[in-house]
Design a protein around this motif. Structure first.
Motif, mmCIF file in Angstrom:
data_model
loop_
_atom_site.group_PDB
_atom_site.id
_atom_site.type_symbol
_atom_site.label_atom_id
_atom_site.label_comp_id
_atom_site.label_asym_id
_atom_site.label_seq_id
_atom_site.Cartn_x
_atom_site.Cartn_y
_atom_site.Cartn_z
ATOM 1 N N UNK A 1 -24.493 1.213 6.343
ATOM 2 C CA UNK A 1 -23.450 0.364 6.782
ATOM 3 C C UNK A 1 -23.675 0.383 8.196
ATOM 4 N N UNK A 2 -24.278 -0.896 8.807
ATOM 5 C CA UNK A 2 -24.729 -0.707 10.455
ATOM 6 C C UNK A 2 -23.949 -1.561 11.119
ATOM 7 N N UNK A 3 -22.873 -2.237 10.614
ATOM 8 C CA UNK A 3 -21.897 -2.912 11.239
ATOM 9 C C UNK A 3 -20.686 -3.196 10.381
ATOM 10 N N UNK A 4 -19.420 -3.490 10.749
ATOM 11 C CA UNK A 4 -18.300 -3.687 9.780
ATOM 12 C C UNK A 4 -17.200 -3.823 10.698
ATOM 13 N N UNK A 5 -16.389 -4.949 9.963
ATOM 14 C CA UNK A 5 -15.180 -5.149 10.635
ATOM 15 C C UNK A 5 -14.053 -5.963 9.631
ATOM 16 N N UNK A 6 -13.031 -5.438 9.790
ATOM 17 C CA UNK A 6 -11.744 -6.035 8.892
ATOM 18 C C UNK A 6 -11.169 -7.435 9.600
ATOM 19 N N UNK A 7 -11.083 -8.292 8.659
ATOM 20 C CA UNK A 7 -10.632 -9.510 9.369
ATOM 21 C C UNK A 7 -9.575 -10.360 8.220
ATOM 22 N N UNK A 8 -8.580 -11.078 8.795
ATOM 23 C CA UNK A 8 -8.090 -11.808 7.872
ATOM 24 C C UNK A 8 -8.398 -13.296 8.111
ATOM 25 N N UNK A 9 -9.203 -13.877 7.482
ATOM 26 C CA UNK A 9 -9.971 -15.135 7.759
ATOM 27 C C UNK A 9 -9.013 -16.443 7.832
ATOM 28 N N UNK A 10 -9.237 -17.276 8.731
ATOM 29 C CA UNK A 10 -8.553 -18.356 8.652
ATOM 30 C C UNK A 10 -9.291 -19.413 7.653
ATOM 31 N N UNK A 11 -8.482 -20.443 7.311
ATOM 32 C CA UNK A 11 -9.313 -21.415 6.626
ATOM 33 C C UNK A 11 -10.236 -22.170 7.069
ATOM 34 N N UNK A 12 -10.346 -22.416 8.269
ATOM 35 C CA UNK A 12 -11.500 -22.872 9.163
ATOM 36 C C UNK A 12 -12.647 -22.016 9.073
#
Ligand code: CMP
Length: 140
Positions: A33-44
């Motif tokens: 794992x060389x990059x990671x982030x948690x995101x709540x994506x928007x519909x866009x």
């Protein structure tokens, strides 16, 4: 060849609290794992990410599902990373996924199918760049 692929732990698997179990499978297979982030994506954002599917009948459900909760997004690096990750994931439809694959073990339906993984070198490059600028990827 050493490749990079984009992986997403989808809202169903994040809600089930199995991010760590899924990461373990990547690491055990030699993917880093060389990059990671948690995101709540928007519909866009979800719509843009899945733009190739915008004319498919499942597009609106896909966007709705992918925005239903946070996702964990990572870049996996290693020998043959794209195909290796797809092997670990199993078939898109968990009913068809081979035993022992991530989708067989953690997914509930073709929408709530636990993980996404890039399907080819061209899409991997586009998908990695969509979420991670080069400076936020930590390769060796
Ligand atoms: P993913 O690899 O994230 O890419 C697109 C997603 O659309 C796919 O996983 C599935 O979760 C979802 N999907 C829903 N219905 C279908 C379908 N009939 N064929 C392919 N993908 C589908």
């Amino acid at each position: 060849a050493i490749e990079r692929t984009l992986s997403i732990v989808k809202p169903d698997a994040v809600a089930k609290n199995v991010i760590g179990k899924i990461y373990q499978r990547f690491e055990d297979a030699g993917l880093k794992i060389v990059a990671a982030r948690m995101v709540h994506l928007s519909a866009r954002e979800a719509g843009q990410f899945y733009a190739v599917h915008k004319d498919r009948p499942f597009f609106s459900e896909l966007v709705e599902f992918m925005t239903s909760g946070p996702v964990m997004i990572q870049v996996l690096e290693g020998e043959g990373a794209i195909a290796k990750n797809r092997e670990l994931m199993g078939a898109t439809d968990p009913k068809k996924a081979a035993p022992g694959t991530i989708r067989a073990d953690f997914a509930d339906s073709i929408d709530a199918n636990a993980v996404h993984g890039s399907d080819a070198p061209e899409t991997a490059a586009v998908e990695v760049a969509f979420f991670f600028p080069g400076m936020n990827i930590y390769s060796r």
